[in-house]
Scaffold this motif. Structure first.
Motif, PDB file in Angstrom:
ATOM      1  N   ASP A 219       0.810  -1.213   0.000  1.00 14.86           N
ATOM      2  CA  ASP A 219       0.000   0.000   0.000  1.00 14.86           C
ATOM      3  C   ASP A 219       0.844   1.264   0.000  1.00 14.86           C
ATOM      4  OD1 ASP A 219      -2.337  -1.392  -0.057  1.00 14.86           O
ATOM      5  OD2 ASP A 219      -2.638  -1.367   2.118  1.00 14.86           O
ATOM      6  N   ASP A 220       2.112   1.162   0.376  1.00 17.18           N
ATOM      7  CA  ASP A 220       2.946   2.354   0.485  1.00 17.18           C
ATOM      8  C   ASP A 220       3.777   2.606  -0.766  1.00 17.18           C
ATOM      9  OD1 ASP A 220       2.068   2.873   3.080  1.00 17.18           O
ATOM     10  OD2 ASP A 220       3.519   1.457   3.929  1.00 17.18           O
ATOM     11  N   PRO A 222       3.681   3.113  -4.806  1.00 15.20           N
ATOM     12  CA  PRO A 222       2.797   3.280  -5.968  1.00 15.20           C
ATOM     13  C   PRO A 222       3.210   2.346  -7.103  1.00 15.20           C
ATOM     14  CG  PRO A 222       4.371   5.095  -5.829  1.00 15.20           C
ATOM     15  CD  PRO A 222       4.526   4.289  -4.574  1.00 15.20           C
ATOM     16  N   GLU A 272      -4.295   7.693  -6.345  1.00 13.07           N
ATOM     17  CA  GLU A 272      -4.826   7.140  -5.102  1.00 13.07           C
ATOM     18  C   GLU A 272      -4.644   8.195  -4.015  1.00 13.07           C
ATOM     19  OE1 GLU A 272      -6.223   4.246  -4.819  1.00 13.07           O
ATOM     20  OE2 GLU A 272      -5.467   2.947  -6.407  1.00 13.07           O
ATOM     21  N   GLU A 273      -5.485   8.135  -2.992  1.00 16.45           N
ATOM     22  CA  GLU A 273      -5.356   9.066  -1.885  1.00 16.45           C
ATOM     23  C   GLU A 273      -3.991   8.947  -1.208  1.00 16.45           C
ATOM     24  OE1 GLU A 273      -7.331  11.483  -1.033  1.00 16.45           O
ATOM     25  OE2 GLU A 273      -8.756  10.990  -2.617  1.00 16.45           O
ATOM     26  N   LYS A 274      -3.455   7.732  -1.185  1.00 13.43           N
ATOM     27  CA  LYS A 274      -2.170   7.492  -0.513  1.00 13.43           C
ATOM     28  C   LYS A 274      -0.986   8.076  -1.278  1.00 13.43           C
ATOM     29  CE  LYS A 274      -1.516   3.065  -2.833  1.00 13.43           C
ATOM     30  NZ  LYS A 274      -1.528   1.607  -2.721  1.00 13.43           N
ATOM     31  N   VAL A 275      -1.191   8.391  -2.562  1.00 13.74           N
ATOM     32  CA  VAL A 275      -0.087   8.888  -3.388  1.00 13.74           C
ATOM     33  C   VAL A 275       0.084  10.380  -3.163  1.00 13.74           C
ATOM     34  CG1 VAL A 275       0.768   9.206  -5.733  1.00 13.74           C
ATOM     35  CG2 VAL A 275      -0.437   7.096  -5.124  1.00 13.74           C
ATOM     36  N   ASP A 276       1.281  10.778  -2.768  1.00 13.14           N
ATOM     37  CA  ASP A 276       1.602  12.175  -2.482  1.00 13.14           C
ATOM     38  C   ASP A 276       2.312  12.783  -3.685  1.00 13.14           C
ATOM     39  OD1 ASP A 276       3.163  14.505  -1.573  1.00 13.14           O
ATOM     40  OD2 ASP A 276       2.410  13.965   0.404  1.00 13.14           O
TER      41      ASP A 276
END
Length: 315
Positions: A219-220, A222, A272-276
């Motif tokens: 999940d961490d 991409p 994705e929301e997790k992608v900065d």
């Protein structure tokens, strides 16, 4: 090991001896992508306006593998071989002389590529171009292709004026021609790794075991996809292909972050929301500094593609 300057002078002197008085041999400095200046060995037969040109950087690297007199002999022999190939290419190019005078003869051979605007100011003064984000679309003629690569010619402002066309005319032609001559290739980074390793994706996953699936599913981290063309040359321009980014986004069922990896390809990251976005910008800057030759840099900026609006914008 001798310096590059001493090497270049030695090459010039040896080639003068080898070719005789009927040839002029000299070093010219050529402006390449991103304002990189590369020295070329130019050999011009007397009475002719042009002649073959060999980039010396690769020859210096060849000499550096075993710097000695015998290796210099090998370099000179290699240059002689390259000159023969280039002469054949120039002879072929000369046959285009009359055809180049009429735009209708070459219209179907107009292609585009992308360059960084800020880093190519001098070059952009000499060629027709269209701004695109922090990049510029520039044009070239696709003349022929062989196992050695593509023979092409840069389209300059002089060509445009002679043909009485605009940069927009060139773009409209290239928008049709480039996808046809240089078809897009869209695949996962895992596909690229498997191809590089010379095995199937399934075999690569099996060989690397559970770690590969952890990378794919973490999940961490991409997931990365690659968009280029099938030739792998100037493939970043595939983001300009009509409908191409929409196809990629619909395939992945996500909007996309676009990382302009280099002039030959871009990396796609599903949104994705997790992608900065800031972390992605740091990633592309690190890739540029550590893994990409300066002449192949495209941009340090991250772009975002909104599938619904069919728009690409800088983040």
């Amino acid at each position: 090991m001798m310096s590059f300057e001493a090497f270049a002078n030695e090459v010039v002197n040896r080639m003068k001896t080898r070719l005789g008085d009927n040839y002029n041999v000299s070093i010219h400095r050529t402006l390449k992508n991103n304002s990189i200046v590369q020295p070329q060995l130019v050999i011009q037969e007397k009475g002719r306006k042009s002649g073959p040109a060999i980039y010396l950087k690769g020859q210096y690297q060849l000499y550096g593998q075993n710097p000695c007199s015998e290796q210099m002999d090998r370099v000179i022999d290699n240059i002689g071989h390259l000159l023969g190939e280039q002469k054949a290419t120039l002879d072929e190019l000369s046959q285009w002389g009359n055809l180049l005078s009429d735009y209708q003869n070459v219209k179907e051979r107009v292609l585009f590529r992308l360059v960084n605007t800020e880093d190519n100011q001098e070059m952009l003064k000499e060629v027709p171009h269209i701004p695109y984000l922090d990049l510029s679309v520039v044009f070239y003629l696709y003349l022929s292709q062989s196992e050695e690569g593509i023979m092409s010619a840069v389209i300059t402002n002089q060509h445009m004026e002679f043909w009485d066309v605009t940069a927009e005319d060139l773009y409209e032609a290239a928008k049709i021609n480039t996808p046809e001559k240089m078809p897009a290739r869209f695949c996962s980074m895992l596909d690229i790794l498997a191809e590089t390793a010379g095995i199937s994706k399934e075999a690569l996953s099996s060989e690397w075991g559970e770690d590969m699936f952890q990378i794919e599913e973490d999940d961490d981290i991409p997931q990365l996809y690659v968009l280029s063309n099938q030739g792998g040359v100037n493939g970043a321009a595939s983001i300009l292909y009509p409908g191409m980014l929409k196809i990629c986004a619909e395939t992945l069922k996500k909007d996309l972050y676009i990382l302009p990896s280099n002039v030959h390809e871009v990396l796609l990251v599903p949104h994705e929301e997790k992608v900065d976005a800031e972390e992605l910008a740091e990633m592309i800057q690190h890739i540029n500094r550590e893994s990409v030759p300066r002449e192949d840099w495209l941009s340090d900026h991250v772009y975002f593609y909104n599938c619904e609006d069919d728009k690409l914008a800088a983040v």
